[in-house]
Design an enzyme around this catalytic site. Structure first.
Site, short mmCIF file in Angstrom:
data_model
loop_
_atom_site.label_atom_id
_atom_site.label_comp_id
_atom_site.label_asym_id
_atom_site.label_seq_id
_atom_site.Cartn_x
_atom_site.Cartn_y
_atom_site.Cartn_z
N HIS A 39 0.82 -1.23 0.00
CA HIS A 39 0.00 0.00 0.00
C HIS A 39 0.85 1.27 0.00
O HIS A 39 0.32 2.37 -0.19
CB HIS A 39 -0.93 0.04 1.22
CG HIS A 39 -1.97 -1.04 1.23
ND1 HIS A 39 -2.84 -1.26 0.17
CD2 HIS A 39 -2.29 -1.98 2.16
CE1 HIS A 39 -3.64 -2.28 0.46
NE2 HIS A 39 -3.31 -2.74 1.65
N ASP B 249 -2.80 -10.73 -2.33
CA ASP B 249 -3.38 -10.22 -1.08
C ASP B 249 -4.86 -9.88 -1.31
O ASP B 249 -5.25 -9.57 -2.42
CB ASP B 249 -2.61 -8.96 -0.67
CG ASP B 249 -2.92 -8.48 0.74
OD1 ASP B 249 -2.14 -8.80 1.65
OD2 ASP B 249 -3.93 -7.77 0.92
N HIS C 271 -6.37 -7.31 -0.40
CA HIS C 271 -6.50 -5.87 -0.68
C HIS C 271 -5.77 -5.53 -1.98
O HIS C 271 -4.72 -6.10 -2.28
CB HIS C 271 -5.88 -5.06 0.46
CG HIS C 271 -6.48 -5.32 1.80
ND1 HIS C 271 -5.91 -6.19 2.71
CD2 HIS C 271 -7.62 -4.86 2.38
CE1 HIS C 271 -6.68 -6.23 3.81
NE2 HIS C 271 -7.71 -5.43 3.63
N ASP D 277 -4.46 -12.87 3.48
CA ASP D 277 -5.70 -12.41 4.11
C ASP D 277 -6.94 -12.66 3.24
O ASP D 277 -8.04 -12.26 3.62
CB ASP D 277 -5.59 -10.93 4.51
CG ASP D 277 -4.93 -10.07 3.46
OD1 ASP D 277 -4.68 -10.55 2.35
OD2 ASP D 277 -4.66 -8.88 3.76
ZN ZN Z 1 -4.08 -7.21 2.77
#
Ligand code: ZN
Length: 316
Positions: free
Chosen positions: A126, A163, A165, A247
């Site tokens: 991120h 991931d 996200h 995740d």
């Molecule tokens: Zn994540």
């Protein structure tokens, strides 16, 4: 040829405060799961070096790197964004996390290992060119990619991000025109979901697959076969780097996808097959998210076991 396992004790000392989901217990759980699965004896275990500022500045704004180095706390906590905090060990941990990727690239390019897994934190995908975000300080995978392209003479490198996200930071780094011919990024991610990016006309080197909450392994496998694999085949990467967040596991309640360990093993084998054809088997994988400690440990073992099984079949 072996699989390298790169980590450092500094990554266990970075702590963002009580109750934070991205805590030292995550890395301890990965290390313990590897140990109890008997993996550590089979892997080439290495300590992550500290990335220097110049390596970080290949992808981050110089002023951003300098400000992190200069403002890192010597006591107490420093809040970088609503989710991201530094303690007195965080700068060393962030430099080790990025440094692990540099060493992993050295290992797979120099023949020390066939592939490598970096068990590190803070995570990185991120972090944008000029900002920390979502538990991330430096973009570990991005730093490794830029090193491979600028210092190892590679022409084309692929990033695979699984991931839950969207890796908005990595996309920010490599959407820049100067990287577009040389970097392909393939990812899937839950959408709509944090950080609510990845769907508005991504650059042409971004293969983004938004998936609705509840998507399971079958949905992911079909999306990967339909979209990722043909793009990777066409691109012919000379090195594959994986943003390995776990995740998207169905037991991970921070995310809402429904993968299981077998799905991570399958994904890894598919990427090994691409690497076998195009990148001399070179894969560098770096830990991103994963917040259910038991699922994280089992998933990381499934992933690394698949990376290492390549060597067993070679030896047979
Ligand atoms: Zn994540």
């Amino acid at each position: 040829m072996t699989t390298a396992y790169i980590t450092h004790a500094d990554c266990l000392r970075h702590d963002m405060g009580p109750g934070h989901p991205e805590n030292p217990g995550r890395l301890a759980a990965v290390n313990e799961a590897m140990r109890s699965a008997g993996m550590l004896d089979r892997l080439r275990c290495l300590e992550a070096p500290l990335a220097d500022a110049d390596a970080l500045k290949r992808v981050h704004h110089a002023a951003y790197v300098d400000s992190i180095f200069e403002t890192a706390p010597v006591e107490g906590y420093l809040q970088l964004d609503p989710d991201t905090v530094m303690n007195p060990y965080s700068l060393a941990a962030a430099r080790r996390a990025a440094g692990a990727g540099l060493l992993a690239v050295d290992e797979v390019m120099g023949g020390g290992a066939a592939n490598a897994f970096c068990a590190v934190r803070p995570c990185g995908h991120h972090a944008t060119r000029g900002q920390p975000m979502g538990f991330c300080i430096f973009n570990n995978i991005g730093v490794a990619v830029a090193y491979a392209l600028e210092k190892k003479g590679l022409e084309r490198v692929a990033i695979v991000d699984f991931d839950v996200h969207h890796g908005n930071g990595t996309e920010d780094l490599f959407s820049a025109p100067r990287w577009q011919e040389r970097v392909l990024m393939t990812s899937f991610f839950q959408h709509p979901f944090y950080p609510n990016s990845g769907t508005a006309s991504p650059a042409r080197n971004m293969i983004n697959l938004p998936l609705p909450a509840g998507s399971d392994g079958a949905a992911v496998r079909s999306a990967v076969v339909q979209h990722w694999l043909p793009a990777l085949e066409k691109f012919e990467p000379q090195l594959i780097l994986i943003s390995a967040g776990f995740d998207a596991h169905r037991e991970d309640l921070l995310g809402g996808l429904a993968l299981i360990e077998d799905d991570y093993a399958w994904l890894t084998r598919e990427l090994l097959a691409v690497a076998e054809r195009h990148s001399k088997k070179r894969i560098v994988s770096m830990l991103e998210g994963g917040y259910n400690l038991a699922a994280l440990g089992r998933s990381a073992v499934a992933h690394v076991k698949s990376l290492a099984e390549e060597d067993l079949s070679e030896a047979a």
